[in-house]
Scaffold this active site. Structure first.
Site, PDB file in Angstrom:
ATOM      1  N   GLY A  23       0.851  -1.186   0.000  1.00 41.15           N
ATOM      2  CA  GLY A  23       0.000   0.000   0.000  1.00 41.15           C
ATOM      3  C   GLY A  23       0.881   1.227   0.000  1.00 41.15           C
ATOM      4  O   GLY A  23       2.095   1.130  -0.071  1.00 41.15           O
ATOM      5  N   LYS A  24       0.253   2.396   0.097  1.00 44.60           N
ATOM      6  CA  LYS A  24       1.019   3.657   0.073  1.00 44.60           C
ATOM      7  C   LYS A  24       1.935   3.780   1.295  1.00 44.60           C
ATOM      8  O   LYS A  24       3.030   4.299   1.215  1.00 44.60           O
ATOM      9  CB  LYS A  24       0.058   4.853   0.082  1.00 44.60           C
ATOM     10  CG  LYS A  24      -0.550   5.132  -1.269  1.00 44.60           C
ATOM     11  CD  LYS A  24      -1.258   6.481  -1.291  1.00 44.60           C
ATOM     12  CE  LYS A  24      -2.677   6.376  -0.739  1.00 44.60           C
ATOM     13  NZ  LYS A  24      -3.481   5.366  -1.413  1.00 44.60           N
ATOM     14  N   GLY A  26       2.832   1.180   3.490  1.00 40.75           N
ATOM     15  CA  GLY A  26       3.445  -0.041   4.015  1.00 40.75           C
ATOM     16  C   GLY A  26       2.857  -1.264   3.334  1.00 40.75           C
ATOM     17  O   GLY A  26       2.146  -1.160   2.335  1.00 40.75           O
ATOM     18  N   ASP A 137     -15.137   7.230  -1.860  1.00 41.03           N
ATOM     19  CA  ASP A 137     -13.967   6.763  -2.599  1.00 41.03           C
ATOM     20  C   ASP A 137     -14.201   5.381  -3.207  1.00 41.03           C
ATOM     21  O   ASP A 137     -13.305   4.549  -3.218  1.00 41.03           O
ATOM     22  CB  ASP A 137     -12.776   6.715  -1.621  1.00 41.03           C
ATOM     23  CG  ASP A 137     -11.467   7.004  -2.334  1.00 41.03           C
ATOM     24  OD1 ASP A 137     -10.414   6.867  -1.695  1.00 41.03           O
ATOM     25  OD2 ASP A 137     -11.510   7.329  -3.534  1.00 41.03           O
TER      26      ASP A 137
HETATM   27  N1  LIG Z   1      -7.911  -7.509   3.674  1.00 40.81           N
HETATM   28  C1  LIG Z   1      -7.161  -7.854   2.630  1.00 40.81           C
HETATM   29  N2  LIG Z   1      -7.206  -9.108   2.147  1.00 40.81           N
HETATM   30  C2  LIG Z   1      -6.446  -9.457   1.089  1.00 40.81           C
HETATM   31  N3  LIG Z   1      -5.604  -8.617   0.438  1.00 40.81           N
HETATM   32  C3  LIG Z   1      -5.519  -7.355   0.898  1.00 40.81           C
HETATM   33  C4  LIG Z   1      -6.288  -6.905   2.001  1.00 40.81           C
HETATM   34  N4  LIG Z   1      -6.001  -5.596   2.232  1.00 40.81           N
HETATM   35  C5  LIG Z   1      -5.093  -5.246   1.309  1.00 40.81           C
HETATM   36  N5  LIG Z   1      -4.798  -6.269   0.500  1.00 40.81           N
HETATM   37  C6  LIG Z   1      -3.853  -6.237  -0.608  1.00 40.81           C
HETATM   38  O1  LIG Z   1      -2.820  -5.285  -0.305  1.00 40.81           O
HETATM   39  C7  LIG Z   1      -2.819  -4.226  -1.264  1.00 40.81           C
HETATM   40  C8  LIG Z   1      -2.544  -2.910  -0.580  1.00 40.81           C
HETATM   41  O2  LIG Z   1      -3.531  -2.689   0.401  1.00 40.81           O
HETATM   42  P1  LIG Z   1      -4.299  -1.275   0.472  1.00 40.81           P
HETATM   43  O3  LIG Z   1      -4.816  -0.947  -0.888  1.00 40.81           O
HETATM   44  O4  LIG Z   1      -5.248  -1.332   1.589  1.00 40.81           O
HETATM   45  O5  LIG Z   1      -3.110  -0.297   0.806  1.00 40.81           O
HETATM   46  P2  LIG Z   1      -3.213   1.236   0.542  1.00 40.81           P
HETATM   47  O6  LIG Z   1      -3.362   1.437  -0.926  1.00 40.81           O
HETATM   48  O7  LIG Z   1      -2.072   1.862   1.241  1.00 40.81           O
HETATM   49  O8  LIG Z   1      -4.522   1.629   1.265  1.00 40.81           O
HETATM   50  P3  LIG Z   1      -5.591   2.634   0.658  1.00 40.81           P
HETATM   51  O9  LIG Z   1      -6.060   1.944  -0.616  1.00 40.81           O
HETATM   52  O10 LIG Z   1      -6.621   2.739   1.719  1.00 40.81           O
HETATM   53  O11 LIG Z   1      -4.843   3.902   0.400  1.00 40.81           O
HETATM   54  C9  LIG Z   1      -4.201  -4.264  -1.882  1.00 40.81           C
HETATM   55  O12 LIG Z   1      -4.145  -3.764  -3.189  1.00 40.81           O
HETATM   56  C10 LIG Z   1      -4.525  -5.757  -1.870  1.00 40.81           C
HETATM   57  O13 LIG Z   1      -3.903  -6.419  -2.969  1.00 40.81           O
HETATM   58 MG   LIG Z   2      -4.870   0.723  -2.084  1.00 42.15          MG
END
Ligand SMILES: Nc1ncnc2c1ncn2[C@@H]1O[C@H](COP(=O)(O)OP(=O)(O)OP(=O)(O)O)[C@@H](O)[C@H]1O
Ligand SMILES: [Mg+2]
Ligand SMILES: O=C(O)c1cc(-c2cccc(F)c2)nc2ccccc12
Length: 273
Positions: A23-24, A26, A137
Site C-alpha cells: 500500500g502507500k 506499508g 472513494d
Molecule cells: N484484507 C485484505 N485481504 C487481502 N488482500 C488485501 C487486504 N487488504 C489489502 N490487501 C492487498 O494489499 C494491497 C494494498 O492494500 P491497500 O490498498 O489497503 O493499501 P493502501 O493502498 O495503502 O490503502 P488505501 O487503498 O486505503 O490507500 C491491496 O491492493 C490488496 O492487494
Molecule cells: Mg490501495
C-alpha cells in the site's frame, strides 16, 4: 470469547505469512492469530510516512469508524495496535484479492455478475448511510473479493462528515461526481454517482468519463458526457439504471433503495450477493 475491540493485541499474537500487497504507507501480510488460528490480513503502516503525509488523524478517525461497521460486503477491521515505528491494522482476509485485477483479467463482467456486485454495493452503502458514513472513494481498487466471491468494500477513506478532499495528487478523478470535482458541498448522493460509474465500468471495462487529460475528464464529468459504446452489447435496462444514477443534480439521482428495485437488478442480481 472476549470482545476483540477491548483486548490489547501485539505482534506476538500472530504468525505472519506471505505479503498480500503493497500500500502507500506499508505492506499488507496474511497472518494467523495464534489462539484462534483465524487467518487475517495484517496491514502495516509506517508512522514516519503517516506523519510526513499528515494522515495520522484521518487514519485514527477512519479506524474508529471502520471498527464499528458490521456488514457482509464491508471488510471488517477487527482491531489495531502499534509499536515504536509502525501501526498495525487487523483486517478481515479477502481470499480472492482485488476486484480491479479480476476486471482487468475478464476485460468486463457479464450483466449478471455486474448486477450482483452493484446490488451488494448498494446494500453496503445503504447500511453506511444509515450510520451517517459516506464512502466518497468507491472505485475498483478499493473493492476486494471474499472466499465465496462476495464483494468487500475495503478502504479507510470513510468519513462521518462530508468534507471536500481535493484529489490534487495522482488519485483518479474518474469516480468523482460533478459536485466534488467542482468542490461544492456534497452528501451521501456522491456514493450513488460512484456506484453508477462502477456499474458502467463493470459492464464496459472502462469508466464512463475516461479521457487522456485530467482537464478532459473533468469536463466530461461536469457535462455528464455519458456515451454507451456499441460493444459489448448491453441491455437497455442496464443503460437505463446507469443513466438514472449519473445525473448532475445530486437530488435527482436514483436513491439506493430504488437501485435495488430496478428491473435490471431484479432480473440479473444473484440474491445471495
Ligand atoms: N484484507 C485484505 N485481504 C487481502 N488482500 C488485501 C487486504 N487488504 C489489502 N490487501 C492487498 O494489499 C494491497 C494494498 O492494500 P491497500 O490498498 O489497503 O493499501 P493502501 O493502498 O495503502 O490503502 P488505501 O487503498 O486505503 O490507500 C491491496 O491492493 C490488496 O492487494
Ligand atoms: Mg490501495
Ligand atoms: O504513536 C502513536 O501514538 C501513534 C498512534 C497511531 C494510531 C493510533 C490508533 C489508531 C491508528 F489507526 C493509529 N498512529 C500514529 C501515526 C503516526 C505516529 C504515531 C502514531
Amino acid at each position: 470469547g472476549e470482545n476483540n475491540q477491548t483486548r490489547r493485541w501485539t505482534l506476538a499474537d500472530f504468525d505472519v505469512g506471505k505479503p498480500l500487497g503493497r500500500g502507500k504507507f506499508g505492506h499488507v501480510y496474511a497472518a494467523r492469530e495464534k489462539r484462534s488460528n483465524h487467518v487475517v490480513a495484517l496491514k502495516v503502516l509506517f508512522k514516519n510516512q503517516l506523519q510526513q503525509s499528515q494522515v495520522e488523524h484521518q487514519l485514527r478517525r477512519e479506524v474508529e469508524i471502520q471498527s464499528h461497521l458490521r456488514h457482509p460486503n464491508i471488510l471488517r477491521l477487527y482491531g489495531y495496535f502499534y509499536d515504536q515505528k509502525r501501526v498495525y491494522l487487523i483486517l478481515e482476509y479477502a481470499a480472492k484479492g482485488e476486484l480491479y485485477k479480476e476486471l482487468q483479467r475478464c476485460k468486463y463482467f457479464s450483466e449478471r455478475r455486474a448486477a450482483t456486485y452493484v446490488a451488494s454495493l448498494a446494500r453496503a452503502l445503504i447500511y453506511c448511510h444509515g450510520k451517517h458514513v459516506i464512502h466518497r472513494d468507491i472505485k475498483p481498487e478499493n473493492l476486494l473479493i471474499g472466499a465465496q466471491g462476495e464483494l468487500k468494500i475495503a478502504d479507510f477513506g470513510w468519513s462521518v462528515h462530508t468534507f471536500n478532499r481535493r484529489r490534487t495528487m495522482c488519485g483518479t478523478l474518474d469516480y468523482l461526481p460533478p459536485e466534488m470535482v467542482e468542490s461544492v458541498e456534497h452528501d451521501a448522493s456522491v456514493d450513488i454517482w460512484s456506484l453508477g460509474v462502477l456499474c458502467y465500468e463493470f459492464l464496459y471495462g472502462v469508466p464512463p468519463f475516461e479521457a487522456m487529460e485530467h482537464s478532459d475528464t473533468y469536463r466530461r464529468i461536469v457535462q455528464v458526457d455519458l456515451k454507451f459504446p456499441p460493444k459489448p452489447i448491453i441491455s437497455a435496462s442496464a443503460k437505463d439504471l446507469i443513466s438514472q444514477m449519473l445525473v448532475k443534480d445530486s437530488f435527482k439521482r436514483l436513491p439506493l433503495h430504488k437501485v435495488l428495485e430496478h428491473p435490471w437488478i431484479i432480473q440479473n442480481a444473484d440474491p445471495s450477493g
